[in-house]
Scaffold this active site. Structure first.
Site: not given
Lengths: 171, 151
Positions: A104, A106, A128, A136, A140, A142
């Site tokens: 968790g 991140g 980016l 990745s 993002y 999600r």
């Protein structure tokens, strides 16, 4: 007890920052492209005119890395400006060491960044992602991110220093 | 600013006003810098309004260090084709180098072939096409949700 702690980076974190930057570059197959030094990071982030800001993730002693590092993740960001909507937070880099993923960290870093963005009255965060970086992209999306390159046709152009020099010195 | 928005047919997307631009660009901690292109007035005449501008700010590349981000470059339609855009860009390049920047980044919309050709002619590469970089945005409700706010 929390198994990790997110805080703003300090000048003394620069060696950890460089270590993590190099690890991330290795993950993206761009290790030879890292020309930054600890001195650059110190001057550029903690000098009179900071070019970037950083959050770091620290873990308690019982779970330090084998080399006894306590900083296991970071996020580097700065503020940008869209003249139509105002301030934006630009997330330049974001990395958690592979052994510390799934805890968790991140998500918590991203949450803290969002809080910084909202507090600073930024209308959104931009960043980016390499199109081959499926984990990745999923991470993002999600969380409600939109891919402006795919959806709106944004293409990022880069002009390297040799061409800047040429432009600056040509009559 | 409205000119460039109209050029892209996105005038309705401009949500900030003159006061925001003043506070954000000319306070103690500027979020952007701007260069204006003005025509030299004829003798005895007052200078007219700017005919073009370049809006940029400083950023950071985690691998290479200091960079400049060119957010907008615009020249009013009647004044194009005279090298004003190139001069503005050259001035931004000078400021960038003076600040120790090693690269410039900018966005070009797909389909804007004129702009793409202009920048590529000056040495720019399309990192979306060549290196697969995509610009991603997390804004509005998604941002507030992430910040943990009750909505």
């Amino acid at each position: 007890m929390a198994s990790f702690h997110i805080r703003a980076a300090r000048a003394e974190d620069c060696s950890d920052l460089l270590r993590l930057i190099k690890e991330l570059a290795k993950y993206e197959d761009m290790e030879d492209q890292v020309i930054l030094t600890e001195k650059d990071l110190l001057e550029d982030g903690f000098g009179e005119h900071p070019f970037y800001h950083c959050l770091v993730a620290e873990v308690p002693k019982e779970v330090w890395t084998p080399e006894e590092h306590c900083v296991v993740g970071f996020a580097m960001y700065y503020f940008t400006y869209d003249p139509w909507i105002g301030k934006l937070l630009y997330l330049e880099d974001f990395y958690v060491m592979s052994d510390y993923r799934g805890l968790g960290i991140g998500s918590e870093i991203l949450k803290k960044l969002s809080q910084v963005a909202v507090k600073s009255r930024c209308s959104s965060m931009h960043f980016l992602v390499a199109e081959w970086n499926e984990p990745s992209i999923r991470f993002y999306k999600r969380r409600g991110a939109s891919d402006l390159s795919t959806e709106e046709g944004w293409r990022l152009f880069r002009i390297d220093k040799e061409y800047l020099l040429k432009m600056a010195t040509e009559e | 600013m409205y000119g460039i928005a109209e050029h892209h047919q996105l005038r309705h997307q401009v949500t900030i006003g003159a006061q925001d631009l003043q506070a954000d660009g000319f306070g103690p901690n500027p979020f952007y810098h701007c260069l204006l292109a003005e025509l030299l007035p004829r003798p005895g005449e007052l200078p007219g309004p700017p005919v073009g501008y370049a809006l940029f700010f400083f950023g950071y590349s985690v691998n290479h260090g200091r960079l400049v981000y060119l957010e907008n470059l615009y020249v009013e339609a009647p004044y194009r084709g005279r090298g004003i855009g190139k001069t503005l860009l050259s001035e931004v390049a000078k400021v960038s180098l003076a600040h120790g920047c090693v690269e410039m980044k900018l966005m070009v919309m797909e389909g804007n072939h004129r702009a793409a050709a202009f920048y590529q002619g000056l040495g720019a590469c399309d990192t979306t096409a060549d290196e697969g970089w995509h610009c991603v945005e997390l804004g509005g409700l998604a941002l507030h949700r992430l910040a943990g706010e009750e909505l």
